[in-house]
Design an enzyme around this catalytic site. Structure first.
Site, mmCIF file in Angstrom:
data_model
loop_
_atom_site.group_PDB
_atom_site.id
_atom_site.type_symbol
_atom_site.label_atom_id
_atom_site.label_comp_id
_atom_site.label_asym_id
_atom_site.label_seq_id
_atom_site.Cartn_x
_atom_site.Cartn_y
_atom_site.Cartn_z
ATOM 1 N N SER A 203 -42.707 -3.624 -15.271
ATOM 2 C CA SER A 203 -42.669 -3.015 -16.609
ATOM 3 C C SER A 203 -41.225 -2.702 -16.986
ATOM 4 O O SER A 203 -40.285 -3.229 -16.384
ATOM 5 C CB SER A 203 -43.530 -1.752 -16.642
ATOM 6 O OG SER A 203 -43.712 -1.311 -17.964
ATOM 7 N N ASN A 204 -41.016 -1.865 -17.983
ATOM 8 C CA ASN A 204 -39.661 -1.500 -18.401
ATOM 9 C C ASN A 204 -39.656 -0.045 -18.885
ATOM 10 O O ASN A 204 -40.683 0.627 -18.864
ATOM 11 C CB ASN A 204 -39.153 -2.457 -19.482
ATOM 12 C CG ASN A 204 -40.081 -2.481 -20.675
ATOM 13 O OD1 ASN A 204 -40.230 -1.491 -21.377
ATOM 14 N ND2 ASN A 204 -40.739 -3.620 -20.893
#
Ligand code: C5P
Length: 395
Positions: A203-204
């Site tokens: 993810s980020n």
């Protein structure tokens, strides 16, 4: 707005209300401050009277004077209660008129805004939430709380909105802008999660705040809003925003496909993962001696695919978050993804990008025009973006 009553109640966030008075007065408003006795333990009334250039009212009756809450309630164009503690929300919701703020509230004929401020657990408690719903059902407007560090040391929702966000909220109301009335807006926001196995994912750092602020701004200007939101602790607060919660890029793509054709404006503010594991394991992958490779494949480019489907009567807006060569990259994406405009924010700018309540953007339009803006709250940035989009919808 012109004549504003500011109600200040007993929360540590009361210190922020000094900045709020300053901003409101600077913008040309006349401000009269009412404090609860509890609020005076946090900030001196003298600070408020100096900044507002008006006497501060604290008691319903002081010495021999009865403070005329009816007159004050009729005087105001807007009544803003910031910070609004859990106690005050409860008193307002039940009409328990034992202080000057509640008495004036019951007499006021103007729009009422309240900016809650409290600890995470008090905020989440069903009693608080039901008081808020009750106040909203009476037509009062809640200025959404922020997420972050609280005075208790806990981290979560419950912080009073920043003074500049309160002003932006009031402005968007006072202008009574309905320039998006009848428009359908699709907004993607937040990160995506690409599962490696039932436990891990790629993810980020996106929180989705920029997209959520856009959704709030659009709905306040009369639009019908669909928010396709990746996993985040934040959520939209306006009850009219239809949120579809998704996890992966593929899910976000499918949700957009459903809605895109019927939207007039699509804003792609999500930080979509570009790659996803080629295979997702159904069971937790056990570690072994030595290193590990994960094969990745591309995710659908949602904005680009919706760009291919875009009709002449639709407006697509993209975001570019860059660390270098911002302008060149933003302009390339504007073309490649068939956007009508793109909002560039650089991670190099202090206070811009992920995890900040502020952002500093440049908006590039098709045809070459561009405008750079100073660092602002994300809500104020959302207003700038919508001010740029609206003229395009009438072309
Ligand atoms: O190419 P890049 O990811 O930098 O492009 C950013 C823009 O494209 C943003 O508007 C983002 O929401 C959108 N995007 C998308 N789907 C992807 C990747 C990016 O919608 N898979």
């Amino acid at each position: 707005m012109n004549k504003i009553i500011l109600g200040v109640t007993g929360s540590i966030a009361a210190y922020k209300s000094l900045a709020l008075v300053r901003l409101l007065v600077k913008a040309g408003n006349e401000v009269k401050v009412i404090m609860t006795p509890a609020a005076t333990a946090f900030v001196a009334p003298l600070s408020f009277s100096t900044l507002s250039k008006n006497d501060v009212i604290i008691e319903l009756i002081d010495d021999t004077n009865w403070n005329n809450h009816v007159e004050l309630g009729l005087w105001a164009d807007a009544f803003v209660i910031a910070p609004a503690t859990a106690t005050t929300l409860s008193k307002l919701a039940s009409g328990q008129s034992d202080n000057m703020i509640v008495a004036t509230y019951l007499s006021a004929k103007c729009p009422v805004f309240f900016a809650p401020a409290m600890d995470l657990d008090m905020w989440k408690h069903p009693a608080t939430q039901s008081n808020i719903k009750k106040l909203q059902s009476y037509g009062n407007h809640m200025i959404p709380v922020g997420h972050g560090e609280l005075a208790s040391g806990l981290v979560g929702e419950g912080r009073m909105a920043e003074p500049e966000d309160i002003v932006a909220f009031l402005n968007s109301h006072s202008k009574k802008k309905a320039d998006l009335a009848g428009k359908k807006v699709l907004i993607t926001a937040g990160p995506t999660r690409e599962a490696i196995d039932p436990v891990r994912y790629i993810s980020n750092h996106s929180t989705g705040r920029m997209g959520i602020e856009l959704a709030e701004e659009c709905v306040s200007r009369g639009a019908s809003v669909d928010l396709i939101l990746g996993p985040t602790v934040l959520k939209a607060s306006h009850p009219a925003i239809r949120t579809t919660n998704v996890s992966s890029a593929q899910e976000m793509y499918e949700a957009c496909r459903e809605i895109f054709a019927s939207s007039d404006i699509a804003i792609f503010a999500a930080a979509v993962a570009d790659y996803t594991p080629e295979n997702t394991s159904d069971i937790k992958i056990k570690k072994k001696a030595g290193d590990m490779d994960i094969a990745l494949k591309r995710t659908p480019d949602i904005a680009a695919q919706m760009g291919d489907l875009k009709r002449k009567d639709q407006i697509n807006v993209g975001f570019a978050l860059e660390t270098n060569n911002g302008e060149v990259n933003a302009k390339r994406k504007l073309d490649k993804k068939n956007f009508d405009l793109i909002v560039l924010n650089s991670l190099k700018d202090k206070g811009a990008g992920f995890k900040h309540n502020t952002n500093k953007v440049t908006i590039y339009q098709r045809g070459g025009t561009s405008q750079s803006y100073p660092l602002k709250s994300k809500r104020a940035v959302a207003a700038d973006i919508m001010d740029t989009i609206v003229p395009l919808t009438t072309k």
